[in-house]
Design an enzyme around this catalytic site. Structure first.
Site, short mmCIF file in Angstrom:
data_model
loop_
_atom_site.label_atom_id
_atom_site.label_comp_id
_atom_site.label_asym_id
_atom_site.label_seq_id
_atom_site.Cartn_x
_atom_site.Cartn_y
_atom_site.Cartn_z
N GLN A 227 11.29 8.41 -9.02
CA GLN A 227 10.43 8.35 -8.29
C GLN A 227 10.39 8.07 -6.64
O GLN A 227 11.51 7.36 -6.20
CB GLN A 227 9.69 6.58 -8.78
CG GLN A 227 8.61 6.30 -7.94
CD GLN A 227 7.91 5.01 -8.58
OE1 GLN A 227 8.27 4.01 -8.55
NE2 GLN A 227 6.73 5.16 -9.20
N HIS A 229 8.94 6.36 -3.32
CA HIS A 229 7.94 5.36 -3.16
C HIS A 229 7.15 5.71 -1.97
O HIS A 229 7.96 6.33 -0.77
CB HIS A 229 8.86 4.16 -3.05
CG HIS A 229 7.92 2.80 -3.01
ND1 HIS A 229 6.82 2.60 -1.67
CD2 HIS A 229 7.48 1.81 -3.70
CE1 HIS A 229 6.36 1.49 -1.99
NE2 HIS A 229 6.85 0.95 -3.19
N HIS A 337 13.27 5.97 -4.78
CA HIS A 337 13.12 4.42 -5.04
C HIS A 337 13.58 4.11 -6.57
O HIS A 337 14.18 2.96 -6.90
CB HIS A 337 11.72 4.28 -5.00
CG HIS A 337 11.30 2.83 -5.16
ND1 HIS A 337 11.71 1.71 -4.45
CD2 HIS A 337 10.38 1.97 -5.96
CE1 HIS A 337 11.31 0.50 -4.84
NE2 HIS A 337 10.54 0.85 -5.95
N ARG A 372 6.05 5.61 -12.86
CA ARG A 372 6.26 3.90 -13.02
C ARG A 372 5.07 3.44 -12.18
O ARG A 372 5.08 3.51 -10.93
CB ARG A 372 7.44 3.33 -12.90
CG ARG A 372 7.43 1.80 -12.88
CD ARG A 372 8.57 1.39 -12.65
NE ARG A 372 9.26 1.01 -11.34
CZ ARG A 372 9.13 0.38 -10.46
NH1 ARG A 372 8.39 -0.60 -10.61
NH2 ARG A 372 9.63 0.62 -9.07
C1 LIG Z 1 13.46 -2.31 -2.78
C2 LIG Z 1 12.99 -2.26 -4.18
C3 LIG Z 1 11.70 -3.00 -4.54
C4 LIG Z 1 11.30 -3.12 -5.83
N1 LIG Z 1 10.11 -3.87 -5.97
C5 LIG Z 1 9.47 -3.75 -7.46
C6 LIG Z 1 8.40 -4.52 -7.67
O1 LIG Z 1 7.97 -5.30 -6.56
N2 LIG Z 1 8.13 -4.74 -8.97
C7 LIG Z 1 8.72 -4.10 -9.74
O2 LIG Z 1 8.28 -4.37 -11.15
N3 LIG Z 1 9.88 -3.62 -9.61
C8 LIG Z 1 10.37 -3.37 -8.28
N4 LIG Z 1 11.53 -2.56 -8.16
C9 LIG Z 1 12.27 -2.06 -9.27
C10 LIG Z 1 13.10 -3.15 -10.04
O3 LIG Z 1 13.54 -3.96 -8.87
C11 LIG Z 1 14.39 -2.64 -10.68
O4 LIG Z 1 14.05 -1.64 -11.41
C12 LIG Z 1 14.85 -3.90 -11.45
O5 LIG Z 1 15.07 -4.88 -10.83
C13 LIG Z 1 16.33 -3.37 -12.11
O6 LIG Z 1 16.80 -4.31 -12.73
P1 LIG Z 1 18.13 -4.25 -13.58
O7 LIG Z 1 18.35 -5.56 -14.31
O8 LIG Z 1 17.71 -3.03 -14.33
O9 LIG Z 1 19.20 -3.89 -12.62
P2 LIG Z 1 20.07 -4.48 -11.57
O10 LIG Z 1 19.20 -5.58 -10.98
O11 LIG Z 1 20.06 -3.27 -10.58
O12 LIG Z 1 21.14 -4.97 -12.06
C14 LIG Z 1 22.18 -4.14 -12.41
C15 LIG Z 1 23.49 -4.91 -12.54
O13 LIG Z 1 24.33 -4.13 -13.10
C16 LIG Z 1 25.76 -4.28 -12.63
N5 LIG Z 1 26.77 -3.14 -12.71
C17 LIG Z 1 26.18 -1.86 -12.26
N6 LIG Z 1 27.14 -1.20 -12.65
C18 LIG Z 1 28.33 -1.80 -13.11
C19 LIG Z 1 29.61 -1.51 -13.56
N7 LIG Z 1 30.03 -0.22 -13.36
N8 LIG Z 1 30.45 -2.48 -13.98
C20 LIG Z 1 30.06 -3.69 -14.03
N9 LIG Z 1 28.55 -4.06 -13.52
C21 LIG Z 1 27.99 -3.00 -13.08
C22 LIG Z 1 25.69 -4.94 -11.29
O14 LIG Z 1 26.35 -5.54 -10.65
C23 LIG Z 1 24.07 -5.56 -11.40
O15 LIG Z 1 24.41 -6.91 -11.83
C24 LIG Z 1 11.92 -2.36 -6.79
C25 LIG Z 1 13.15 -1.65 -6.65
C26 LIG Z 1 13.42 -1.61 -5.27
C27 LIG Z 1 14.83 -1.08 -5.04
#
Ligand SMILES: Cc1cc2nc3c(=O)[nH]c(=O)nc-3n(C[C@H](O)[C@H](O)[C@H](O)COP(=O)(O)OP(=O)(O)OC[C@H]3O[C@@H](n4cnc5c(N)ncnc54)[C@H](O)[C@@H]3O)c2cc1C
Ligand code: SF4
Ligand code: SF4
Ligand code: FES
Lengths: 559, 317
Positions: A227, A229, A337, A372
C-alpha cells in the site's frame, strides 16, 4: 535454553494482545521483542480503529462489504466476516482496558469518517490512536506480569520435521545467542517498510517476520499488494494521517483544483487509498503537481479542529516542514505505507507450518486483499492477535515434546561469527538503500513488466552480494551494526517475495496496478498468489490458492 | 550546511575512550535533525556508534539524549535550532540512568518506577455491557497525559531524582495522574494515599525542568501539583507533604517569604530524628552548590499585606 508454552514474537498491538490473552488464560507465554514494547511501530498509527457498533445503528455487514470492496475482492470473505463481526467486542474491550477514546456529547464513543467507507465508524484518540492503545496494552502486560525478552532479536525459527518448536534469539544487550523452545510460536513481527525508501514506517520495520516464516517454508500470500498512502511528506516519508481527510481536508493540484472530484465523484478524497494514490500520481505525472507533490488543505476546518483532532499532525507539519496546518496547505505525495501481503494464515492465525501462528501486519488472513481500508489494520491486530493466542494454546496442549538439540543455535552462532569476522566489505546501510530505492522506482504505485523485472534482478544481485557485507562493530554489547546486517537479510528476502509475486499477477487489482495490463481479470486472477523459499535452491517458488467468497460477488469498484 | 557534532563515547568493552568526546563534521541539508546526523555518522562513518532510534517522528520515544546539556528527542531537534551559527553541538546520553553504550542508557530505573504506580486502570465491579460513559472533556484531558512517549527526558533531567533515588520521578507520576484523573478508575483515593508517601508528589521541588524538557507537552510537574491538591482534598493531611504545605503557608503568612530551612524541618516532622538526618546530604549538597537558604529567612516589607491576604482567604473558608 528457555522454555514456554507459547512464544510470541513482537510486542506491537498484535503481539501484546495475544500475550495478554494467553497469560490471562493461564498459559506460560512470553513475548520477545527487539525494542521495548512501547517503541513498537503500532505507536505510529494516528487515525483510528474501525468497528461497526450495532447500538449506534451501524451494521457489521456494511463494514464487511466495504472492506471486501476496498480489497478489490481479493480478501477472503470468511475472514472479513470474522473481523467485522468481532470488531465491536474488540473495541469495547480496549475501552474497558482503559483506552481514552474520544466521546460524543452523550459520553459514548465518538467517531470520524475514514476512506473507502460511507459510515463514520472509526474510533480514535486524538491523532495518537495507535500510541494510546499500545500503551494501554503495555499496562495490561504489566498487570498480567508477562515475561518479556526485551531488546532480544529473533534470528531464526526452529523447525524440526516440519513442525515449529521455538526460535534462536540474540540478547542485544549481551550479544549472547539463546534457544527459546516453545510448543507454539506466534509471529507478530510487524511490517516491512524498510524494503522501500522512502516509507512511512519506522526504521525497525525490516520485514523480519516475513523472512523468518519464508525461510522456514511457510508460504507468504499476495506479497505484491503493497500500500502507498496518499499523504506522506516528500522530505522524509513521514505520514500525515488520513484523519486529515476524514475530518474534511481537501487535496488540491497546482491549479488549486480539488482533483478527486473528477476521479471519485462520490467518495472524493475518501475513496480507497489505492485509488487516491493513483489519482495523485496521475496529477503529478501529467504536470499538475508541485515538485512531485500535491497539496493537502485543512485550513477551512478551523484552528480548533486542527489542534484538537489533528494535534499530532500539526506537530509533525510544524517539526518537519515549519508549516501551521491551520494557516497553510502542506505538500504531500503517495508513500509506501503498509503490507497487505503476509504469512498465509487461516482465521485462527495458523500458518501452513504446524506450531507456527501469525497475526498483525505480518500475517495475511486475508482481510485486506488488494487494498486495506484505513483503520482496519489496528482492528486486524487485536482481533486476530487474540484468536491466534487461543489457537496456539489449544495446539500446545497436544503438541508432543520436541527434541532438545542445539544444532540451529550452533549454526546461527557460526553464521553470526562469520559476519563479525569479515574484516572489510559492503556497508549494510548502502545495500539497503540501493535495494529500497529500486523497489520504490519499480514496484510502487504504477508498475510494468520491465520495471518489475529490473527490480527482481537487482534484488537477486544484492542477495548474492549479502555475503560481502561487513560490520564496523565487532563487540558484543548492543551491537546495532550487527543487528542492521541481520535485518538486511530480512529486507532482501522480503523484497524477493514481493518481486516474485508481483511478476506473477498478470492483471491490475488493488494496489498492484500495471500500466501494461490495466484491467482486473477475475476469470484468471481472482486468486491468491503464494510464494515460499525453496529449501533446495533458495529461490522463490510460486503457487496459487482460491479466494473464499461467501456473500459478496465481485463487481467493478466505483468510488 | 556544515554541522559539527561532538558525541560522548562509551563502550564497556573498549574503555580507553570512555567519557571522551569524538567530533564529527558533516555536510547536511538545513532541515537536518540531530538524529539524522547521528544516523549519518552511524551509516556512513562509524558503525560502532550506539544510539536507539526508530520512528524518526517523535512518537516511539527511543531517541532521548542530552543535546548541549539538556535532555531532548534527537529526532525532534533540528541542528539549526541548537547551533544557530554553526557552532559545534554536544550530544550525550541521558542523565540519572546508567549508560550501556554511547548514547544508549539503561532505562530500568524508568520502567521500575512506572510499575510502582500500578499503571493500569482499576475500575469498580464488573464492566458494563457497552463502553464506560465518560465526558469527551475528561478523555481529552487525559490525552494530554497519554501523549507521554516514555522517552525518559524528564527523568534524565529531574533535579530531585539526582539526589534522591527514591523519588518516583516525573514520568511515572504523570502516569499516576492519568489514572487518578480517569473517571473510570475506582482507586483514586488509595492511589493518592500512596503518592502522598515519601518519594511521591511532595518530594518534587518544582524546578520545572521536566516541563521544559518534555517533547510532548505532558507537563509532569503540573500534574504533580494537581495531585497535591487532590491529596489534600482527599484528606491526606498528617504526612510530610501536607505538613510541608502547611508550613509553607505559615511561613509565607508570618514572614511574607518562604523560609526554606524551616520548611525542610517542619515537613520532615521535628521529632522525626532519622528523617531529619536524612535531610543532611541534601543540605550538604545544596551548601556545596551555594544553594543553601539562609538559616534565618529574610522578612519582606509587604508581609503585613500578605498576612492580610491569608486572613481574608482563610476567613472565607
Ligand atoms: C505511520 C503509520 C500510521 C498508521 N495509522 C493507522 C491507523 O490509523 N489505523 C490503522 O488501523 N492502522 C494504521 N497503520 C497500520 C498499523 O499501525 C500497523 O499495521 C499495525 O500497528 C501493526 O501492528 P503489529 O502488532 O502487527 O506490528 P508492530 O507494532 O510493528 O510490532 C512489531 C513487533 O515485532 C517486533 N519484532 C520485529 N522483528 C523482530 C525480531 N526479529 N525479533 C524480535 N522482535 C521483532 C518489534 O520489536 C515489535 O515489537 C499505520 C501505520 C503507519 C506506519
Ligand atoms: S519539577 Fe519536580 S518532578 Fe519536575 S524535574 Fe523538577 S523536581 Fe523533578
Ligand atoms: S513526560 Fe515527557 S519527557 Fe517525560 S517521558 Fe513522557 S514524553 Fe518523555
Ligand atoms: S526516533 Fe522515535 S522518538 Fe525519536
Amino acid at each position: 535454553m528457555f522454555e514456554h508454552d507459547v512464544l510470541i514474537i513482537g510486542a506491537g498491538l498484535a503481539g501484546m494482545r495475544a500475550a495478554v490473552e494467553a497469560v490471562n488464560r493461564g498459559a506460560n507465554a512470553a513475548v520477545i521483542t527487539k525494542v521495548h514494547p512501547v517503541r513498537s511501530h503500532s505507536n505510529a498509527a494516528q487515525g483510528g480503529i474501525n468497528a461497526a457498533l450495532t447500538d449506534r445503528g451501524d451494521d457489521w455487514t456494511d463494514h464487511a462489504l466495504e472492506t471486501v470492496r476496498g480489497s478489490d475482492y481479493l480478501a477472503d470473505q470468511d475472514a472479513v466476516e470474522v473481523m467485522c463481526s468481532e470488531a465491536g467486542a474488540a473495541l469495547i474491550e480496549l475501552e474497558h482496558m482503559g483506552v481514552v477514546f474520544s466521546r460524543d456529547e452523550h459520553g459514548k464513543l465518538g467517531t470520524r469518517r475514514f476512506g473507502g467507507q460511507k459510515a463514520a465508524r472509526t474510533f480514535f484518540v486524538g491523532a495518537i490512536t495507535g500510541q494510546a492503545i499500545l500503551h494501554v496494552l503495555y499496562e495490561q502486560l504489566i498487570k498480567a506480569n508477562v515475561r518479556v525478552y526485551e531488546e532480544w532479536f529473533v534470528t531464526s525459527l526452529i523447525v524440526e520435521d516440519g513442525v515449529c518448536r521455538g526460535a534462536v534469539t540474540l540478547d542485544i544487550r549481551t550479544g549472547e545467542l539463546h534457544t527459546i523452545r516453545a510448543k507454539a510460536v506466534i509471529n507478530c513481527a510487524g511490517g516491512a517498510g524498510r524494503v522501500y525508501e522512502p516509507s512511512t514506517n519506522a526504521l525497525i520495520c525490516t520485514g523480519d517476520g516475513y523472512a523468518l516464516a519464508y525461510r522456514a517454508g511457510a508460504p507468504l500470500m499476495d506479497m505484491e499488494m503493497v500500500q502507498y498512502h496518499p499523504t506522506t511528506l516528500a522530505s522524509n516519508g513521514v505520514l500525515i494521517s488520513e484523519a486529515a481527510r476524514g475530518e474534511g481536508g481537501y487535496l488540491l493540484n497546482s491549479k488549486g483544483d480539488r482533483f478527486m472530484l473528477r476521479y471519485a465523484p462520490e467518495y472524493k478524497e475518501l475513496a480507497s487509498r489505492d485509488v487516491v494514490s493513483r489519482s495523485e500520481q496521475t496529477e503529478i505525472n501529467e504536470g499538475r503537481g508541485i515538485d512531485g507533490t500535491v497539496l493537502l488543505d485543512v485550513r477551512h476546518l478551523g484552528r480548533k479542529v486542527v489542534e484538537e483532532k489533528l494535534g499530532y499532525l500539526q506537530e509533525v507539519a510544524h517539526d518537519f516542514m515549519g508549516i501551521d496546518l491551520a494557516e497553510q496547505p502542506i505538500p504531500v505525495r503517495p508513500g509506501m505505507h503498509y503490507m497487505m501481503g503476509g504469512i498465509k494464515t487461516d482465521i485462527n492465525g495458523a500458518t501452513s507450518v504446524p506450531g507456527l501462528y501469525a497475526a498483525g501486519e505480518v500475517a495475511n488472513v486475508s482481510v485486506h486483499g488488494g487494498n486495506r481500508l484505513g483503520a482496519n489494520s489496528l482492528l486486524d491486530t487485536v482481533v486476530f492477535g487474540r484468536r491466534s493466542a487461543l489457537a496456539a494454546i489449544e495446539y500446545g496442549k497436544s503438541a508432543g515434546a520436541g527434541s532438545r538439540n542445539e544444532d540451529l543455535l550452533a549454526s546461527e552462532k557460526k553464521r553470526i561469527q562469520a559476519l563479525l569476522d569479515r574484516p572489510k566489505g559492503l556497508r549494510s546501510a548502502s545495500v539497503r538503500r540501493e535495494l529500497a530505492e529500486t523497489m520504490h522506482s519499480h514496484v510502487a504505485v504504477f508498475r510494468d513488466q520491465q520495471g518489475m523485472e529490473r527490480a527482481a534482478a537487482k534484488v537477486k544481485e544484492l542477495k548474492s552480494a549479502y555475503g560481502k557485507v561487513a560490520v564496523d562493530d565487532k563487540g558484543k554489547v548492543f551491537n546495532t551494526d550487527l543487528i542492521f546486517a541481520l535485518e538486511l537479510r530480512n529486507v532482501i528476502d522480503t523484497a524477493e517475495a514481493i518481486c516474485a509475486s508481483a511478476l506473477t499477477r498478470k492483471e491490475s487489482r488493488g494496489a498492484h496496478y500495471r500500466v501494461d495490463m490495466k484491467k482486473r481479470d477475475d476469470a484468471n486472477w481472482l486468486k491468491h498468489i503464494l510464494v515460499r523459499q525453496s529449501a533446495a535452491d533458495g529461490d522463490p517458488k510460486i503457487d496459487t490458492a482460491p479466494v473464499t467468497i461467501t456473500r459478496w460477488q465481485p463487481v467493478e469498484r466505483k468510488y | 550546511m556544515q554541522a559539527t557534532v561532538r558525541i560522548r563515547r562509551f563502550n564497556p568493552e573498549q574503555p580507553a575512550n570512555n567519557g571522551k568526546f569524538q567530533e564529527f563534521k558533516l555536510d547536511v541539508p538545513d532541515s537536518t535533525t540531530v538524529l539524522d546526523a547521528l544516523i549519518k555518522v552511524r551509516e556512513d562513518v562509524d558503525g560502532t556508534l550506539g544510539v536507539r532510534c526508530s520512528c524518526r517522528a517523535s512518537i516511539c520515544g527511543s531517541c532521548g539524549m542530552r543535546v548541549n546539556g539538556q535532555a531532548k528527542l534527537a529526532c525532534k531537534t533540528k541542528i539549526a535550532d541548537v547551533s544557530r551559527h554553526g557552532e559545534p553541538i554536544t550530544v550525550e546520553p541521558m542523565g540519572n540512568m546508567p549508560v550501556v553504550k554511547d548514547l544508549i542508557t539503561d532505562m530500568k530505573v524508568f520502567w521500575d518506577k512506572l510499575r510502582q504506580v500500578e499503571p493500569y486502570l482499576q475500575p469498580e465491579g464488573p464492566a458494563p455491557k457497552g463502553e464506560y460513559i465518560a465526558s469527551d472533556e475528561s478523555m481529552n484531558h487525559l490525552v494530554g497525559v497519554m501523549n507521554c512517549i516514555m522517552c525518559g527526558a524528564c527523568v534524565s533531567d529531574c533535579t530531585v531524582l539526582a539526589v534522591d533515588k527514591n523519588f518516583i520521578a516525573p514520568a511515572a507520576l504523570a502516569k499516576a495522574y492519568r489514572f487518578v484523573a480517569d473517571p473510570r478508575d475506582s482507586r483514586t483515593s488509595q492511589r493518592l494515599g500512596v503518592l502522598n508517601e515519601s518519594g511521591g508528589v511532595w518530594d518534587c521541588v518544582r524546578c520545572m525542568y521536566c516541563v521544559e524538557v518534555c517533547p510532548k507537552g505532558v507537563a509532569p510537574m503540573e500534574r504533580i501539583m494537581k495531585m497535591r491538591d487532590l491529596a489534600m482534598e482527599a484528606g491526606y493531611n498528617n504526612t510530610p507533604g501536607a505538613r510541608h504545605t502547611e508550613s509553607f503557608a505559615s511561613s509565607v503568612k508570618s514572614d511574607g517569604l518562604l523560609n526554606e530551612t524551616k520548611l525542610a524541618i517542619d515537613s520532615t516532622g521535628i521529632f522525626n530524628i532519622p528523617g531529619q538526618l536524612a535531610q543532611a546530604p541534601v543540605a550538604v549538597r545544596a551548601l556545596l552548590r551555594g544553594k543553601l537558604p539562609p538559616l534565618f529567612g529574610h522578612k519582606i516589607k509587604a508581609r503585613k499585606q500578605i498576612k492580610r491576604v491569608f486572613e481574608k482567604v482563610e476567613g472565607q473558608e
